[in-house]
Design a protein around this motif. Structure first.
Motif, short mmCIF file in Angstrom:
data_model
loop_
_atom_site.label_atom_id
_atom_site.label_comp_id
_atom_site.label_asym_id
_atom_site.label_seq_id
_atom_site.Cartn_x
_atom_site.Cartn_y
_atom_site.Cartn_z
N SER B 110 0.89 -1.11 0.11
CA SER B 110 0.03 0.10 0.06
C SER B 110 0.81 1.20 -0.21
CB SER B 110 -0.84 -0.15 1.23
OG SER B 110 -1.81 -0.97 1.13
N THR B 111 1.86 1.29 0.62
CA THR B 111 2.98 2.27 0.73
C THR B 111 3.47 2.70 -0.59
OG1 THR B 111 3.37 1.48 2.87
CG2 THR B 111 4.74 3.50 2.27
N VAL B 112 4.03 1.52 -1.02
CA VAL B 112 4.69 1.69 -2.61
C VAL B 112 3.74 2.38 -3.50
CG1 VAL B 112 5.91 0.37 -4.30
CG2 VAL B 112 6.28 -0.31 -1.94
N LEU B 113 2.63 1.41 -3.56
CA LEU B 113 1.52 2.00 -4.62
C LEU B 113 1.17 3.39 -4.27
CD1 LEU B 113 -0.52 1.21 -6.89
CD2 LEU B 113 -2.27 0.74 -5.02
N GLY B 114 1.00 3.87 -3.06
CA GLY B 114 0.94 5.35 -2.75
C GLY B 114 1.72 6.19 -3.33
N THR B 115 3.04 5.84 -3.17
CA THR B 115 4.07 6.74 -3.25
C THR B 115 4.21 6.80 -5.05
OG1 THR B 115 5.27 5.46 -1.69
CG2 THR B 115 6.47 7.39 -2.97
N GLN B 116 4.08 5.58 -5.81
CA GLN B 116 3.91 5.64 -7.17
C GLN B 116 2.70 6.56 -7.83
OE1 GLN B 116 5.41 3.29 -9.65
NE2 GLN B 116 6.65 1.76 -8.41
N LEU B 117 1.59 6.13 -7.27
CA LEU B 117 0.55 7.18 -7.75
C LEU B 117 0.72 8.72 -7.41
CD1 LEU B 117 -2.40 4.96 -7.07
CD2 LEU B 117 -0.91 4.76 -9.17
N SER B 118 1.41 8.93 -6.35
CA SER B 118 1.57 10.54 -6.03
C SER B 118 2.23 11.22 -7.12
CB SER B 118 2.30 10.58 -4.65
OG SER B 118 1.33 9.87 -3.67
N GLY B 119 3.24 10.47 -7.59
CA GLY B 119 4.11 11.23 -8.55
C GLY B 119 3.54 11.27 -9.82
N SER B 120 4.11 12.00 -10.80
CA SER B 120 3.35 12.04 -12.15
C SER B 120 3.74 10.86 -13.21
CB SER B 120 3.61 13.52 -12.90
OG SER B 120 5.08 13.64 -12.83
N GLY B 121 4.77 10.21 -12.54
CA GLY B 121 5.22 9.34 -13.73
C GLY B 121 4.78 7.94 -13.72
N SER B 122 3.75 7.59 -12.76
CA SER B 122 3.06 6.19 -13.20
C SER B 122 2.16 6.05 -14.23
CB SER B 122 2.41 5.91 -11.78
OG SER B 122 0.98 5.42 -12.04
N ASP B 123 2.17 5.01 -14.76
CA ASP B 123 1.30 4.69 -15.88
C ASP B 123 0.68 3.27 -15.65
OD1 ASP B 123 3.67 3.10 -16.18
OD2 ASP B 123 3.92 3.29 -18.32
N PHE B 124 0.09 3.02 -14.40
CA PHE B 124 -0.69 1.88 -14.25
C PHE B 124 -2.03 2.22 -14.63
CE2 PHE B 124 2.26 1.28 -10.33
CZ PHE B 124 2.99 0.25 -11.00
N ASP B 125 -2.81 1.20 -15.25
CA ASP B 125 -3.95 1.25 -15.66
C ASP B 125 -4.82 0.95 -14.68
OD1 ASP B 125 -3.59 2.32 -18.46
OD2 ASP B 125 -2.50 0.47 -18.70
N VAL B 126 -4.44 -0.46 -14.22
CA VAL B 126 -5.28 -1.18 -13.16
C VAL B 126 -4.40 -1.29 -11.92
CG1 VAL B 126 -6.61 -3.10 -12.55
CG2 VAL B 126 -6.58 -2.19 -14.91
N VAL B 127 -4.99 -0.77 -10.66
CA VAL B 127 -4.30 -1.29 -9.37
C VAL B 127 -5.17 -2.02 -8.52
CG1 VAL B 127 -3.00 0.91 -9.45
CG2 VAL B 127 -4.79 0.98 -8.39
N THR B 128 -4.46 -3.12 -7.76
CA THR B 128 -5.02 -4.10 -6.94
C THR B 128 -5.11 -2.97 -5.51
OG1 THR B 128 -3.85 -5.67 -7.89
CG2 THR B 128 -5.40 -6.17 -5.71
N ILE B 129 -6.23 -2.92 -4.70
CA ILE B 129 -6.37 -2.41 -3.51
C ILE B 129 -6.29 -3.45 -2.50
CG2 ILE B 129 -7.53 -0.85 -2.02
CD1 ILE B 129 -6.70 0.53 -4.58
N LYS B 130 -5.40 -3.52 -1.52
CA LYS B 130 -4.98 -4.48 -0.67
C LYS B 130 -5.96 -4.52 0.57
CE LYS B 130 -1.32 -7.31 1.10
NZ LYS B 130 0.34 -7.17 1.39
N ASP B 131 -6.07 -3.40 1.06
CA ASP B 131 -7.02 -3.09 2.33
C ASP B 131 -7.64 -2.01 2.31
OD1 ASP B 131 -4.97 -1.57 2.90
OD2 ASP B 131 -3.97 -3.24 4.50
N VAL B 132 -8.78 -1.85 3.37
CA VAL B 132 -9.50 -0.67 3.38
C VAL B 132 -8.58 0.55 3.92
CG1 VAL B 132 -11.36 0.20 4.63
CG2 VAL B 132 -11.33 -2.12 3.61
N PRO B 133 -7.64 0.48 4.80
CA PRO B 133 -6.91 1.62 5.08
C PRO B 133 -6.15 2.24 3.79
CG PRO B 133 -6.80 0.00 6.85
CD PRO B 133 -7.55 -0.72 5.87
N GLY B 134 -5.59 1.08 3.25
CA GLY B 134 -4.96 1.61 1.82
C GLY B 134 -5.65 2.14 0.92
N TYR B 135 -6.73 1.75 0.92
CA TYR B 135 -7.93 2.31 0.04
C TYR B 135 -8.53 3.74 0.35
CZ TYR B 135 -12.71 3.11 -2.00
OH TYR B 135 -13.93 3.42 -2.42
N VAL B 136 -8.47 3.87 1.83
CA VAL B 136 -8.96 5.38 2.17
C VAL B 136 -7.85 6.15 1.98
CG1 VAL B 136 -9.51 6.59 4.26
CG2 VAL B 136 -10.76 4.18 3.84
#
Lengths: 307, 462
Positions: B110-136
């Motif tokens: 969740s931490t890594v995904l959060g960091t990746q999506l924060s920057g402008s460089g990520s090009d993920f089309d679909v992301v898996t959400i592991k748990d509710v706190p990570g989702y929030v």
């Protein structure tokens, strides 16, 4: 003439600079690593302790609010208290045990190598494994080995050890002393072997008994070792985390106020609650404590080095 | 001279360190700012306006045959059995689409995904959400695409998710669709009931009936103990039993509702019906090891344990619990049987996704009926359940053959272990601590509950 001298000076300076650069290039790999992985984070932690940050959204400067928060948090205060209690007991007891063991195993007794290994073994054994064994011995169930001993030999009521808030620190301190005394014993052994035999012979000629020899020769000669051991022990005690987590965390990893220590609090605030500012502030408090304790010890070292 | 160089070097590194420190701090800010503006529901009309613009950039969005490559963020590719079958099933129907898996690791996903999506460089089309706190936290950052309009446009039936989607709706918007869901059931060892001559647990038991049943098979003879029940040391095994009547949640700040459950378990603990919490905790006995010992009659646990049990029995590792079954979670008086706890794994589309339409189609597929069948065929419980899915799981080799066990997989209503809440991790700290103290009998149930109320209310008031 004057021009020649200044030219020579310049030459020397250039050579000196070159020499220095070569020297710096040798320490550069280490220093760059230190700067990137240690110095940078330290400075960042310093900045963070005055800020509110969750690791993703914008950082917000909050002044001393983090410090006000942690000193109003009873979990922080409990962890501070536990850390101090743990250090106050662990340092002197470990020191005394290590010294005692070192003196015992420095005698000319049969199989002393074997016993040295026995005393050193807990230090090299994996923490996870020995903590599991320890928890089995000190299980809160009535059938536990230590509890059986308490009931049948000492006719005392069984204790809940790591599971009860009144005995959890005792269990952790005992474990820590047992696990670490072997390491400090080895350091003391080295110190003991550095004491010249002549001193003891001379004292023997003067009619000194064993106790007098210990007080007047062994202890003073071991001062530098004791100084080193005390500092290392104190710093390690303030940094304790793994032992507490293994003994008191149990299968659900819940360490409550009765056993929580500073480093565990920092971990929890930083990586479970994402309050990096508050965690940095607590880390700074920990740093300040260790700094003050070490400074006092250095002052003490100066004093007794002078007599 | 030397000193000057050293000190200037030190000063330089400090400056560099502080610059990089500021840099990393400031970086997420601009990315978070514009994203935040489309998080509120009011901005919804702006969404369709943004869509056509996106389509101009990527004409492949139209369901044409032009090749599209989706990048999917997930964890543990090598040990997770359902990723590849899901991809295969989707690409079979959409030959122009290829899916690339990007493994971010499970420990700090969740931490890594959060960091990746924060920057402008990520090009993920679909992301898996592991748990509710990570989702929030991702929703708070404004990096996930709200899905309401697409759900409405494509007529996705959310009622098939048994109410779970309502619990992750934030300010009226849904940002993820669950595809995997684990539910809590009551595992039991048939051999123990047979030996005691007691009828098996049923799919419709109240907590009182469950308590009586557990006590009826208990044997406290030293050396040959049989435990009628087993509660793993997690607070969820006891506290969360109280939320299944739907009247309370675990983030309300009032925990009176946990009292009857604590009292039931503490009484069982005192009478030797279940193992003592303090011993379980310090010895670190894993719930699977406890059940495998063959002297535990019933155990409340998540459905993830089904796959473990089947596998370990097949491998010959578990020999004392080979005759097992499951029934629905016990329920409070007057509540429909089949209400239970659940955890979900979901898919979302980031706001920065290059191929949003295709990504949404993939999300819809995986979390929908076709994806659910693939999940079930690999032994995992999909978030969307129907009779066919239940048949698939219950038909697996090693699954108990009785009808009750199959029926147990059908839920009437599921409640998330932790609903969407900003303060979930801090609340959890308070609840864990008091759970520990209550179960160790260091504080009374009433004092523990009072401390929970006080602690959580203080957190909620912040």
């Amino acid at each position: 003439m004057a021009a020649e001298i200044s030219a020579m000076e310049k030459n020397m300076k250039r050579r000196a600079r070159k020499r220095n650069l070569v020297a710096y290039s040798f320490i550069a790999p280490n220093f760059i690593g230190f700067a990137v992985f240690t110095l940078g984070p330290i400075v960042l932690a310093l900045l963070l302790s005055f800020a509110e940050w969750d690791g993703s959204n914008a950082m917000k400067f909050v002044g001393l609010q983090n410090f006000i928060n942690i000193f109003g948090d009873d979990r922080f205060l409990a962890s501070l208290k536990n850390t101090v209690v743990y250090s106050l007991f662990t340092v002197p007891v470990t020191l005394a045990m290590a010294l005692g063991l070192a003196i015992l195993l420095n005698q000319k007794i049969k199989g002393k190598e074997f016993f040295r290994t026995v005393a050193f073994f807990p230090y090299v054994a994996s923490l996870v494994a020995v903590a599991a064994v320890w928890n089995m011995l000190f299980t809160p169930a009535k059938g536990g080995i230590v509890n059986q001993l308490l009931m049948n030999v000492f006719h005392a009521s069984p204790l809940k050890w790591a599971a009860s808030s009144s005995t959890v620190m005792l269990t952790i301190i005992m474990f820590s002393v047992w696990k670490n005394m072997g390491y400090y014993m080895v350091i003391y052994l080295a110190g003991l072997q550095g004491i010249s035999e002549e001193l003891y012979e001379a004292a023997g000629l003067d009619g000194a008994n064993a106790w007098q020899k210990f007080i007047n020769i062994t202890l003073p000669q071991l001062k530098p070792t004791t100084f080193f051991v005390t500092i290392m022990l104190t710093i390690n005690c303030f940094k304790v985390y793994d032992i507490v987590y293994m003994l008191a965390g149990g299968s659900n990893g819940v360490v409550n106020k009765s056993a929580m220590v500073l480093v565990y609090y920092i971990y929890e605030e930083a990586f479970r609650n994402w309050k990096l500012g508050q965690a940095s502030a607590s880390a700074l408090v920990l740093f300040a404590i260790v700094l003050v304790v070490t400074l006092i010890q250095f002052r003490g070292e100066k004093n007794y080095a002078n007599d | 001279m030397k000193k000057r160089i050293l000190s200037s070097l030190l000063a330089m590194t400090m400056v560099v360190a502080s610059i990089t420190a500021c840099g990393s701090a400031a970086e997420p800010a601009p990315a978070a700012e514009p994203a935040k503006t489309d998080a509120p529901a009011q901005e919804a009309p702006a969404e369709p306006a943004a869509e056509p613009a996106k389509e101009e950039e990527a004409p492949a969005e139209a369901p044409a045959d032009e090749p599209v490559n989706l990048k999917w963020a997930l964890w543990d590719v090598s040990s997770t059995v359902y990723y590849q079958p899901l991809i295969d099933a989707y690409t079979a129907a959409h030959p122009n689409v290829s899916v690339e898996m990007v493994d971010l690791g499970s420990t700090d996903y969740s931490t890594v995904l959060g960091t990746q999506l924060s920057g402008s460089g990520s090009d993920f089309d679909v992301v898996t959400i592991k748990d509710v706190p990570g989702y929030v936290s991702l929703v708070n950052k404004g990096v996930l695409e709200p899905l309401n309009d697409r759900i409405a446009a494509d007529g996705v039936d959310l009622s098939l998710y048994n109410g779970v989607t309502d619990q992750v709706t934030i300010d009226g918007n849904l940002y993820e669709l669950p595809f995997r869901s684990d539910i809590w059931v009551l595992f039991y060892n048939k051999d123990i009931f047979d030996a005691a001559g007691v009828a098996y647990p049923t799919n419709d038991m109240t907590w009182d009936e469950y308590d009586k049943l557990a006590r009826s098979v208990t044997d406290t003879t030293a050396g040959s103990e049989i435990y009628g029940s087993h509660y793993h040391t997690w607070r969820s095994t006891i506290q969360l039993d109280g939320i299944l009547d739907g009247k309370n949640t675990i983030v309300d700040g009032n925990y009176e509702f946990t009292k009857p459950y604590y009292e039931m378990v503490l009484a069982q603990q005192k009478d030797g019906v279940c193992m003592d919490y303090a011993t379980l905790k310090t010895q670190g006995l894993h719930y699977s090891a406890a059940f495998a010992q063959g002297n535990v009659a019933t155990m409340n646990m998540g459905s993830w344990f089904i796959a473990t049990l089947i596998q370990k029995i097949k491998d010959g590792e578990y020999t004392d619990c080979t005759n097992w079954g499951i029934v629905k979670y016990p329920h409070a008086d007057g509540v429909e049987a089949g209400s239970t706890l659940s955890t979900i794994t979901a898919l979302a589309v980031p706001t920065s996704a290059p191929n949003k339409d295709v990504a949404w189609d993939f999300v819809k597929f995986v979390s929908g009926a076709e994806g659910a069948e693939v999940m079930a065929s690999t032994g995992n419980i999909p978030a969307m359940t129907n009779d066919k899915i239940v048949d698939l799981i219950a038909g697996m080799d090693g699954f108990p053959t009785d009808d009750a066990s199959k029926e147990a997989l059908v839920t009437s209503h599921t409640y998330l272990e932790m609903p969407a809440n900003d303060k979930s991790s801090e609340i959890e700290t308070v609840l864990n601590e008091q759970h520990d103290l209550i179960m160790n009998e260091e504080v009374s149930v009433d004092d523990g509950i009072a401390a929970m109320n006080e602690g959580v209310q203080a957190i909620l008031a912040q």
